[in-house]
Write a protein that holds these residues in place. Structure first.
Motif, short mmCIF file in Angstrom:
data_model
loop_
_atom_site.label_atom_id
_atom_site.label_comp_id
_atom_site.label_asym_id
_atom_site.label_seq_id
_atom_site.Cartn_x
_atom_site.Cartn_y
_atom_site.Cartn_z
N LEU B 323 0.83 -1.20 0.00
CA LEU B 323 0.00 0.00 0.00
C LEU B 323 0.87 1.25 0.00
N THR B 324 1.88 1.25 0.88
CA THR B 324 2.70 2.45 1.03
C THR B 324 3.49 2.72 -0.24
N ALA B 327 1.27 3.78 -3.05
CA ALA B 327 0.79 5.15 -2.81
C ALA B 327 1.86 6.15 -3.19
N THR B 390 -5.29 -1.20 -5.13
CA THR B 390 -5.17 -0.01 -5.98
C THR B 390 -6.00 1.14 -5.42
N SER B 393 -4.47 2.44 -2.19
CA SER B 393 -3.23 3.20 -2.28
C SER B 393 -3.47 4.53 -2.99
N ALA B 457 1.48 7.59 5.49
CA ALA B 457 0.72 6.64 4.68
C ALA B 457 0.73 5.25 5.32
N TRP B 483 -3.21 -6.52 -7.46
CA TRP B 483 -3.63 -5.13 -7.27
C TRP B 483 -5.15 -4.98 -7.23
#
Lengths: 270, 543
Positions: B323-324, B327, B390, B393, B457, B483
């Motif tokens: 996720l991080t 992002a 997706t 993020s 994040a 994703w």
């Protein structure tokens, strides 16, 4: 050109492969029913891919209507409005009662008060009774703790004990069952309400109207503050589908054992 | 005079600034040390044989043969305890015995039917057996000793009856003899009290040793005893000590009283056959559970059982990283390009001013608002109603975008004018100047913004709550479309484990462990970014 063809073929195979993987089951909804969802998912982990998220009863209903989940866990029945939106969209919500839960009023174990009536509890939450002395306890101010107003536990308590009347302004709100439990454990004059599963040796559940909360009193409906917990599906699930197996799992002996292990009251009695 | 005042001011300033630093460090220590200390207990602890059993069953770790040997040895020690317990509970919890008597009586009927006994004889034999059973059941039911022995005598009168040899009725009679032995030692007037206490004792034995061999439980959490030494200590205490609250004075608070259950004076099982069991459990606990120092590094890679009762935080770490990083992939290019436009290309007119105000406002918007936006926009329109990595993020990217834009803008602005002028003087165009001179020079400043937003994040719960985080779900499957899958994440896991379940109250080490992991993960990400930044600025300085 040749490359393009192989590429198309490979990607088609890949797509088919991912599509045919394990069957997916998406579950969303109440934090109260969540543990049952989690545990059932554990029993189902070989049969299909289960995803559980816990956003709350209201959000569960919304995502069922929006089609983003297969099963919505709810600690209350659908509201008229939610039901209407669903029906307008052509979705017929079907409720499966998965277990029963009692909302128990808990106090610190050092509190000599063992039993209260619903009227007394209501008066405590309305601020008419402010000292334990008034209900036969020690001379100590009552610290009143309630769940946040968006929780299903609050709604049950608000409907069955408060009779939909407003709580006093000095009531302290906490946002989860473990928090209520922790607050009562550490505060001698506190009173709060939690689900049956959270009653242990560190807090004491009061008798309400003379009835102690227990598996049998809740299952029989004698305990005055009990509620069913639901799984909602869009229409009755197709027989034999993962959703169908999941929604009927609590009727099996294994399902009953799991419901009990999680501190709820099963609807079956093996 | 004025110099003195100035000096005083200086001193005051020094004192206050150093004090604030000390305060900050103290706050950090107060917060971090207990958190990390308790969190470490998820990784470093004394694991019992139950822990190794669980690791073997659930994750296929450890060697089968050593484990079997260990289980056999501990089981032998446990059997002594169970033997005492079972013997006593047969006298108290007679439902089991009554059930057995009923079963034997039914078996007897089957036997007779199988042998084709004539009808008259069958009825007579059944009647006799029923009489014996009823006497036995009455004996089990009764709490009056004289009455019990009367019933048992009536049953044992048939002992010498040769015709009953080898039938189920003989077993019924044997049960009566067995029960006589038990009945002689049990104080029946206390049976109801015993029964309640016995339930508590059985529960604690179950928490210590897990289900009896041969019993299958549906859930992993119910299939093993105490896996950690601290949990063992807790349940051992609850097993041996009886806690009660007694009224000291009328109208006062009750006070807690702890009594050993086998205490000769006040203990609930004083003088019974069960009393020696408590000392035995205490003495043999290191034999029955075999604690051993364990470094459970797999905590950081293993999957967990639902509700985080057993296992580690592997999928959560993976999810958080995905996720991080994703992002950042969305936010960094967008943010830097916007900043470049704002500084280099846009003039100073009112439109730009309004845009700046908007960016600053966005930086202050509560994160839950981003979460709801993510649900309403990204989930609904971008990822086809699928909560996934997706969409989550993207939501996170939106959250950190203002921070990155502001930091990059300042960094780009701080690059000396002379750099640009020199580049232009050499004939470079506007874009070339920016890409080859201004941007590298602003690099460390931009990275500072990225570091700040990276930590944010990784730690945010609200934005991903609706957009892609789940409490329980598949591990990202890199062969498929990961994703488009929802994921578990550390921040949401911390939230879930504290609000959801009564389980969390039973495994506080896992709660702290997850928080510790999140702190460590953010720390690691920061260190990586800081190292890159220092390399970069070293290169810029040219030595």
């Amino acid at each position: 050109m040749k490359y393009l063809k192989t590429m198309v073929f490979v990607s088609a195979v890949l797509l088919a492969a991912t599509g045919a993987m394990a069957e997916k089951l998406v579950i969303d909804g109440s934090t109260t029913v969540g543990p049952i969802g989690d545990a059932f998912a554990e029993a189902f982990k070989d049969k299909c891919d289960v995803t559980v998220s816990k956003t709350g009863s209201g959000d569960g209903a919304k995502s069922l209507v929006a089609g983003s989940c297969d099963i919505a866990m709810m600690s209350r029945f659908m509201k008229d409005k939610e039901f209407k939106t669903a029906v307008d969209k052509g979705i017929m919500p079907v409720a499966h009662v998965v277990a029963m839960d009692g909302v128990c009023s808990i106090v610190h174990p050092s509190n000599p008060v063992k039993s209260l009536t619903t009227a007394q509890i209501k008066d405590i939450y309305k601020g008419k009774i402010t000292n334990w002395k008034q209900v036969g306890g020690a001379d100590m101010p009552i610290v009143v703790i309630s769940r946040d107003t968006s929780s299903g536990t609050y709604e049950t308590f608000h409907g069955l004990v408060m009779k939909k009347e407003k709580m006093a302004s000095h009531v302290e709100y906490v946002s989860s069952n473990p928090q209520s439990h922790a607050r009562v454990k550490s505060t001698k004059g506190a009173i709060a309400y939690v689900g049956l599963g959270f009653v242990d040796r560190e807090v004491r559940a009061l008798k309400v109207d003379g009835v102690a909360p227990s598996r049998s009193t809740i299952a029989k409906g004698i305990y005055p503050v009990s509620r069913p917990l639901y799984l909602f599906t869009a229409g009755y699930p197709k027989l034999g589908s993962p959703a169908h197996l999941f929604c009927t799992f609590h009727l099996s002996e294994e399902g009953q054992e799991i419901v009990e292990a999680k501190g709820f009251v099963p609807v079956t009695d093996y | 005079m004025r110099i003195q005042i100035r000096q005083t001011w200086n001193h005051l300033f020094t004192v206050f600034s150093s004090m604030s630093v000390v305060l900050m460090v103290a706050a950090l220590l107060l917060f971090l040390v207990p958190m990390l200390g308790k969190g470490m207990s998820a990784v470093f602890f004394r694991g019992t044989v139950e822990f190794r059993k669980m690791q073997h069953d659930l994750y296929g770790l450890g060697s089968e043969s050593t484990l079997q040997k260990e289980i056999a040895a501990t089981q032998a020690a446990r059997d002594d305890i169970y033997a005492i317990f079972d013997r006593f509970s047969r006298g108290i919890d007679t439902d089991l015995l009554a059930g057995e008597a009923k079963r034997l009586y039914r078996d007897h009927g089957d036997e007779l039917r199988y042998q084709n006994v004539p009808k008259d004889e069958y009825t007579a034999l059944r009647k006799q057996a029923k009489g014996i059973r009823n006497h036995l059941m009455d004996a089990f039911e009764s709490v009056d000793k004289a009455e019990i022995f009367e019933h048992l005598d009536a049953v044992e009168a048939f002992k010498s009856d040769a015709s009953l040899k080898g039938t189920s009725v003989e077993k019924l009679i044997a049960m009566a003899a067995d029960y006589r032995n038990i009945a002689e030692t049990v104080d029946f007037s206390k049976r109801a009290d015993y029964a309640e206490e016995l339930d508590a004792v059985e529960e604690e034995l179950f928490r210590l040793f897990g289900p009896r061999p041969g019993v299958e439980r549906a859930l992993a959490m119910e299939s093993y005893g105490a896996t950690r030494w601290d949990v063992v200590q807790k349940h051992l205490h609850q097993l041996v000590w009886q806690e009660s609250w007694v009224l000291s004075e009328d109208g006062q608070q009750m006070v807690q009283k702890q009594v050993r259950r086998d205490d000769p004076k006040e203990g609930s099982f004083a003088g019974t056959q069960l009393a020696p069991m408590f000392a035995l459990v205490e003495e043999t606990v290191s034999e029955t559970l075999r604690p051993r120092r364990t470094f459970y590094w797999r905590y950081f890679v293993q999957d967990s059982t639902p509700g985080h009762y057993f296992g580690g935080v592997g999928p959560e770490i993976l999810g958080t990283l995905l996720l991080t990083v994703l992002a950042m992939c969305f936010a960094v290019p967008l943010g830097v390009i916007s900043a470049a436009y704002l500084v280099e290309y846009a003039g100073e007119n009112w439109v730009i001013k309004i845009i700046r105000v908007c960016i600053n406002t966005l930086a202050g918007v509560p994160s839950i608002v981003y979460g709801l936006f993510g649900l309403a926009f990204f989930v609904e329109y971008v990822t086809a109603k699928q909560k996934c990595i997706t969409s989550a993020s993207m939501t996170l990217a939106l959250l950190v975008l203002p921070v990155i834009i502001r930091a990059s803008e300042e960094a780009i602005r701080a690059v000396p004018r002379t750099y640009r002028e020199a580049a232009m003087g050499l004939g470079a165009g506007k874009f070339r100047t920016f890409a080859t001179v201004t941007l590298p020079a602003a690099g460390p400043g931009i990275l500072t913004g990225i570091i700040l937003s990276l930590s944010r994040a990784a730690g945010e719960t609200a934005p991903i709550l609706f957009a892609g985080a789940v409490a329980l779900g598949p591990i990202p499957d890199f062969a498929g479309k990961w994703w488009f899958q929802p994921t578990r994440a550390l921040s949401y896991g911390c939230h879930d484990i504290t609000v959801g379940d009564k389980l969390a109250m039973m495994v506080p080490h896992n709660q702290y462990g997850m928080v510790m992991t999140l702190i460590l993960l953010v720390l690691c990400l920061n260190i990586v970014a800081i190292v890159i930044r220092s390399r970069m600025s070293k290169k810029l300085r040219g030595y």
